[in-house]
Write a protein that holds these residues in place. Structure first.
Motif, PDB file in Angstrom:
ATOM      1  N   ILE A   1      13.708  34.580 107.487  1.00 45.23           N
ATOM      2  CA  ILE A   1      12.357  34.257 107.391  1.00 45.23           C
ATOM      3  C   ILE A   1      11.721  35.915 107.873  1.00 45.23           C
ATOM      4  CG2 ILE A   1      10.457  33.599 108.553  1.00 45.23           C
ATOM      5  CD1 ILE A   1      11.822  31.028 109.367  1.00 45.23           C
ATOM      6  N   ILE A   2      10.848  36.336 106.827  1.00 44.91           N
ATOM      7  CA  ILE A   2      10.389  37.961 106.850  1.00 44.91           C
ATOM      8  C   ILE A   2       8.989  37.969 106.889  1.00 44.91           C
ATOM      9  CG2 ILE A   2      10.302  39.960 105.725  1.00 44.91           C
ATOM     10  CD1 ILE A   2      12.928  39.373 104.170  1.00 44.91           C
ATOM     11  N   VAL A   3       8.363  38.402 108.044  1.00 44.19           N
ATOM     12  CA  VAL A   3       6.944  38.833 108.019  1.00 44.19           C
ATOM     13  C   VAL A   3       6.997  40.371 107.728  1.00 44.19           C
ATOM     14  CG1 VAL A   3       5.244  39.158 109.603  1.00 44.19           C
ATOM     15  CG2 VAL A   3       6.476  37.348 109.822  1.00 44.19           C
ATOM     16  N   ALA A   4       5.892  40.378 106.591  1.00 51.79           N
ATOM     17  CA  ALA A   4       5.932  41.812 106.082  1.00 51.79           C
ATOM     18  C   ALA A   4       4.361  41.845 105.679  1.00 51.79           C
ATOM     19  CB  ALA A   4       6.734  41.875 104.943  1.00 51.79           C
TER      20      ALA A   4
ATOM     21  N   MET B   1       8.117  40.276  97.376  1.00 50.60           N
ATOM     22  CA  MET B   1       7.923  39.884  95.876  1.00 50.60           C
ATOM     23  C   MET B   1       9.144  39.116  95.574  1.00 50.60           C
ATOM     24  SD  MET B   1       6.169  43.050  93.852  1.00 50.60           S
ATOM     25  CE  MET B   1       6.369  42.453  92.327  1.00 50.60           C
ATOM     26  N   ASP B   2      10.188  39.405  95.901  1.00 52.74           N
ATOM     27  CA  ASP B   2      11.397  38.740  95.506  1.00 52.74           C
ATOM     28  C   ASP B   2      11.997  37.599  96.158  1.00 52.74           C
ATOM     29  OD1 ASP B   2      11.698  40.733  93.599  1.00 52.74           O
ATOM     30  OD2 ASP B   2      13.121  42.028  95.056  1.00 52.74           O
ATOM     31  N   ALA B   3      11.188  37.267  97.276  1.00 52.04           N
ATOM     32  CA  ALA B   3      11.643  36.025  98.373  1.00 52.04           C
ATOM     33  C   ALA B   3      11.513  34.731  97.587  1.00 52.04           C
ATOM     34  CB  ALA B   3      10.539  36.087  99.312  1.00 52.04           C
ATOM     35  N   ASP B   4      12.382  33.816  97.832  1.00 49.14           N
ATOM     36  CA  ASP B   4      12.283  32.483  97.144  1.00 49.14           C
ATOM     37  C   ASP B   4      11.014  31.870  97.316  1.00 49.14           C
ATOM     38  OD1 ASP B   4      15.441  32.379  96.512  1.00 49.14           O
ATOM     39  OD2 ASP B   4      15.638  32.937  98.606  1.00 49.14           O
ATOM     40  N   ARG B   5      10.622  32.082  98.588  1.00 45.59           N
ATOM     41  CA  ARG B   5       9.354  31.293  99.061  1.00 45.59           C
ATOM     42  C   ARG B   5       8.323  32.482  99.738  1.00 45.59           C
ATOM     43  NH1 ARG B   5      11.599  28.013 101.617  1.00 45.59           N
ATOM     44  NH2 ARG B   5      12.168  26.733 100.016  1.00 45.59           N
ATOM     45  N   ILE B   6       7.205  32.420  99.444  1.00 43.38           N
ATOM     46  CA  ILE B   6       6.219  33.079 100.164  1.00 43.38           C
ATOM     47  C   ILE B   6       5.176  32.175 100.729  1.00 43.38           C
ATOM     48  CG2 ILE B   6       4.537  35.032 100.027  1.00 43.38           C
ATOM     49  CD1 ILE B   6       6.218  35.998  97.513  1.00 43.38           C
ATOM     50  N   ILE B   7       4.843  32.529 101.965  1.00 42.27           N
ATOM     51  CA  ILE B   7       3.728  31.808 102.768  1.00 42.27           C
ATOM     52  C   ILE B   7       2.700  32.794 102.901  1.00 42.27           C
ATOM     53  CG2 ILE B   7       3.245  30.522 104.647  1.00 42.27           C
ATOM     54  CD1 ILE B   7       6.240  29.602 104.697  1.00 42.27           C
ATOM     55  N   VAL B   8       1.380  32.588 102.345  1.00 43.16           N
ATOM     56  CA  VAL B   8       0.083  33.164 102.432  1.00 43.16           C
ATOM     57  C   VAL B   8      -0.664  32.648 103.601  1.00 43.16           C
ATOM     58  CG1 VAL B   8      -1.788  34.497 101.291  1.00 43.16           C
ATOM     59  CG2 VAL B   8       0.484  33.816 100.136  1.00 43.16           C
TER      60      VAL B   8
ATOM     61  N   GLY C   1       4.517  29.580  97.475  1.00 45.99           N
ATOM     62  CA  GLY C   1       5.205  29.428  96.212  1.00 45.99           C
ATOM     63  C   GLY C   1       5.970  30.907  96.165  1.00 45.99           C
ATOM     64  N   ASN C   2       6.522  31.300  94.767  1.00 48.63           N
ATOM     65  CA  ASN C   2       7.059  32.337  94.803  1.00 48.63           C
ATOM     66  C   ASN C   2       6.183  33.287  94.271  1.00 48.63           C
ATOM     67  OD1 ASN C   2       6.655  31.742  91.851  1.00 48.63           O
ATOM     68  ND2 ASN C   2       8.764  30.882  91.751  1.00 48.63           N
ATOM     69  N   HIS C   3       6.449  34.578  93.758  1.00 46.68           N
ATOM     70  CA  HIS C   3       5.435  35.639  93.542  1.00 46.68           C
ATOM     71  C   HIS C   3       4.544  35.122  92.371  1.00 46.68           C
ATOM     72  CE1 HIS C   3       3.721  39.333  92.825  1.00 46.68           C
ATOM     73  NE2 HIS C   3       4.170  39.552  91.561  1.00 46.68           N
ATOM     74  N   LYS C   4       5.171  34.677  91.145  1.00 45.41           N
ATOM     75  CA  LYS C   4       4.571  34.406  90.053  1.00 45.41           C
ATOM     76  C   LYS C   4       3.623  33.209  90.299  1.00 45.41           C
ATOM     77  CE  LYS C   4       8.189  36.054  86.676  1.00 45.41           C
ATOM     78  NZ  LYS C   4       8.943  35.621  85.607  1.00 45.41           N
TER      79      LYS C   4
END
Length: 589
Positions: free
Chosen positions: A536-539, A546-553, A563-566
Motif C-alpha cells: 500500500i503506497i501513499v503518494a 500510475m502503474d499500481a494495480d489499484r488506485i484509491i483517490v 480503479g487503475n490509472h486508465k
C-alpha cells in the motif's frame, strides 16, 4: 505521592533498616545532653576529674556510634532512592511505549520528557529527605520534649508558647507556596518545548533568519519560569528567618527563666545547659519538618504528573482472547520466526475516524480491499486523510466506525505485537537512530545477516551512497540522520522495512525526496521483492502511482474513485485534476 511509593516494595527491608538506624542515631543525640549535664553537675561542680574523664569517654563512644549509624543510614537512603528512581523511570518509559498517538498528542512529547526526568528526580530527592527525617524529626521532637520535661517541668512551659507559633508559621508559609510548585512544573514543560523546537528546527530557523523571534520565545518562557521560581522562593525564604527568630527568642526565654530557677535552687546549671540543648533539638526537628514542607509540595506536584502518565490507559488495548489470521498461524516478528506467515490481505469496511476535538471526520466511509501480490496506491490532496488511513492498519489509531481487517480478522482482535510484526512501515518522515547504517537497517530485523542487509540496501537503491561513505555499512549516523540527505534517509527507511520481509508493506509518501530516476528504479526493484506481499503506497506524485494495480483517490476524507490509472482517467474528475496539475498533455497521452 504515596501511590508512587508502592514501587518501594522491593526495598522494604532496606527501608526498615534505615528506620532502625535513624532511631539509633536519634537516641544517641538525645542521650548526649544528659551526659553533659552529669559532667557539669557531678564532675565540674564537685571537681571530680576521674568522673569527667569517665563520662567524657562515654560521650565520645555514643557520638562515634551515632556517626556510624548516620553514615550507614545515608548510604542506604541513597541506594533506596536511586533504585526507586530507576524503577519508576523504567515503568514510565514502558508505559509511554504502549501509548497510541492519541496519548502522545494529549500529553505532548516535551511534557513526557520532563515527567520522565525532572519530575522523577524531584520525587527521588524528597524520598531521601523523608527516609532521613521521617523518624528523626518526630523522635527528636517528642524525645526532646520528654527529656526537657524530666529536667524541669515548669521551664518546659516555654514550649507551650513557642511550638504553636512555630507550627503556625510553617503552615501559613507552606500554604502560600504550594500552589506555585505545580505551576512551575508546567512552565518547565513549556521551556522544554520551546528549547526542543529551537534545537530540532535550527535549519529552518537559520534559513528564515528567525533567530530574534526564537530568542524572544525562549526568553519569554525562561522569564516566565524564572518569575514563578522567584515568587515561590521569596515566599519560602521567609521560613528560615522566621524559624531562627522564634528559635532565638525561645533560647532567650529559657536562659532568662532558667537562670532565675538556678538562682532559686530549683535547677542545677548542668540541667539548664541540657535543657537548652533539648530545646535546640526540638526546634531543629521542627526546622527539618519545615524543610520537608518546602520540598514535599513540589515533589507532590511532580508525583501527580508522573501518576497521570502511569495511570493513563492506552486507547489501543488488546482484547482478551486475541486471535491470529485464520489458517495462517503466528506471524514472524522482528526477532523470531515460527510458523507460516499470514497472506496479508487488507480490507477496509466502511471505516471512519475523527481526531479528538475535531469537528469533521478525517476519513469517512472508506471501503476497499488490497490483495497480496498487488500494489494499492492512495492519492489525494493535502489533508485528504491519506496518512490517517494507513495509520489505522498498524493500530496507531483505532477506527471510530467500521473495521480494518487482515485476512478476515479485525486488527483490534489481533495481538499488537503480532499485528505489527506483519507490517513493514516506511513513515512519511524518515526517522533514523544514532548508530551505524547496519544498525539502522537491522532495526527492522534484529537477527538480519550481512547478506540480508546488503540485499535490502541494494533493493532500496541505497547501496551506492552507503559504499561511498567512510566506513560503508559501519558508517555512523548522527542523531536524527543529520549527516544524510532527505533522499538518503528515505532509502535507508525503505531498506529497514525490506529486511523485515513482512506480509504487508506500507509506504507513507516515502518517495517524495527521491528524484524521478531513483524513484523509477526503486519501484521497479520493489516489484520483484514484494511479489507475495500486500503493498500500500501513499503518494503525492502521479508518476509513482500510475502503474499500481489499484488506485484509491481521496477527497476531503472520502473515496472519490477506485480503479487503475486508465479507469480513473475516465471516471474520476478529482483524479484527472491531480494528473493534469502534474503531467503535461504529452505525458498524459
Amino acid at each position: 505521592m504515596l501511590k508512587l511509593f508502592r514501587y518501594l516494595k522491593p526495598y522494604r527491608w532496606m527501608v526498615a533498616t534505615v528506620l532502625i538506624l535513624i532511631l539509633l542515631q536519634s537516641l544517641c543525640e538525645l542521650y548526649l545532653p544528659t551526659l553533659m549535664a552529669d559532667i557539669v553537675n557531678d564532675g565540674v561542680v564537685k571537681g571530680d576529674t576521674p568522673y569527667i574523664w569517665k563520662i567524657g569517654g562515654f560521650m565520645i563512644a555514643v557520638t562515634a556510634l551515632g556517626t556510624l549509624v548516620s553514615i550507614a543510614a545515608s548510604y542506604l537512603s541513597s541506594r533506596i532512592a536511586s533504585g526507586f528512581g530507576r524503577d519508576v523511570r523504567s515503568k514510565t518509559f514502558r508505559q509511554v511505549e504502549n501509548f497510541s498517538l492519541l496519548e502522545f498528542d494529549k500529553i505532548g512529547t516535551a511534557s513526557l520528557i520532563t515527567r520522565t526526568t525532572n519530575d522523577i528526580t524531584q520525587v527521588q530527592s524528597v524520598l531521601i529527605m523523608i527516609l532521613r527525617m521521617m523518624v528523626a524529626a518526630p523522635m527528636m521532637c517528642i524525645g526532646g520534649l520528654i527529656m526537657a520535661i524530666s529536667k524541669d517541668a515548669h521551664l518546659s512551659l516555654v514550649f507551650v508558647g513557642a511550638i504553636p507559633v512555630l507550627a503556625l508559621t510553617i503552615v501559613v508559609i507552606a500554604a502560600k507556596g504550594i500552589p506555585y510548585f505545580k505551576v512551575m512544573q508546567k512552565k518547565v514543560d513549556q521551556l522544554n518545548l520551546v528549547l526542543r523546537e529551537g534545537l530540532t528546527g535550527i535549519r529552518v530557523i537559520r534559513s528564515f533568519n528567525r533567530f530574534s523571534h526564537e530568542t524572544k520565545r525562549f526568553e519569554h518562557a525562561n522569564g516566565d519560569l524564572t518569575q514563578t521560581a522567584i515568587k515561590v522562593n521569596q515566599i519560602m525564604a521567609f521560613m528560615m528567618p522566621m524559624m531562627m527568630l522564634i528559635l532565638n527568642f525561645s533560647s532567650l526565654a529559657i536562659i532568662w527563666f532558667g537562670g532565675l530557677r538556678v538562682s532559686s535552687g530549683h535547677m542545677q546549671v548542668g540541667d539548664l545547659m541540657a535543657f537548652l540543648q533539648y530545646a535546640m533539638q526540638i526546634m531543629f526537628s521542627l526546622l527539618m519538618v519545615s524543610m520537608l514542607f518546602v520540598m514535599v509540595p513540589r515533589a507532590s506536584a511532580s508525583a501527580v504528573r508522573i501518576n497521570e502518565v502511569l495511570n493513563l490507559k492506552p486507547t489501543i488495548n488488546e482484547k482478551k482472547g486475541s486471535r491470529t489470521p485464520a489458517g495462517n498461524g503466528m506471524q514472524k516478528d522482528a526477532d523470531t520466526a515460527s510458523g507460516p506467515a499470514p497472506r496479508g490481505r487488507v480490507d477496509f469496511d466502511q471505516v471512519s475516524f475523527r481526531y479528538p476535538g475535531a469537528e469533521n471526520a478525517a476519513i469517512e466511509g472508506i471501503s476497499f480491499s488490497s490483495m497480496p501480490g498487488e500494489v494499492t496506491a492512495i492519492i489525494g490532496g493535502t489533508g485528504s486523510g491519506k496518512s490517517t488511513l494507513i495509520s489505522l492498519i498498524p493500530r496507531f489509531y483505532d477506527a471510530e466506525a467500521g473495521a480494518v481487517r487482515i485476512d478476515g480478522v479485525d486488527v483490534r482482535e489481533l495481538p499488537v505485537e503480532t499485528l505489527r510484526g506483519m507490517i513493514g512501515l516506511v513513515p512519511q518522515k524518515a526517522q533514523l537512530f544514532t548508530g551505524t547504517i547496519s544498525d539502522n537497517i537491522r532495526y527492522g530485523k534484529v537477527d538480519a545477516t550481512e547478506t540480508e542487509i546488503r540485499h535490502a540496501a541494494d533493493t532500496a537503491q541505497a547501496k551506492d551512497f552507503i559504499e561511498e561513505m567512510a566506513g560503508g555499512y559501519d558508517a555512523v549516523i548522527s542523531q536524527g540522520g543529520a549527516n544524510l540527505s532527505g533522499g538518503q534517509k528515505q532509502r535507508l527507511s525503505i531498506a529497514r522495512a525490506l529486511v523485515r520481509k513482512p506480509s504487508i508493506y506500507l509506504f507513507d509518501d516515502s518517495f517524495s525526496a527521491l528524484d524521478f530516476k531513483t524513484d523509477a528504479r526503486l519501484r521497479a526493484a520493489l516489484k520483484d521483492e514484494t511479489t507475495e506481499a500486500t503493498v500500500i503506497i501513499v503518494a503525492q506524485r502521479v508518476s509513482t502511482v500510475m502503474d499500481a494495480d489499484r488506485i484509491i483517490v481521496l477527497d476531503e476524507g472520502k473515496v472519490a474513485g477506485i480503479g487503475n490509472h486508465k479507469e480513473l482517467m475516465k471516471s474520476s474528475e478529482v483524479y484527472r485534476e491531480i494528473v493534469s496539475s502534474q503531467l503535461s498533455e504529452e505525458e498524459i497521452a
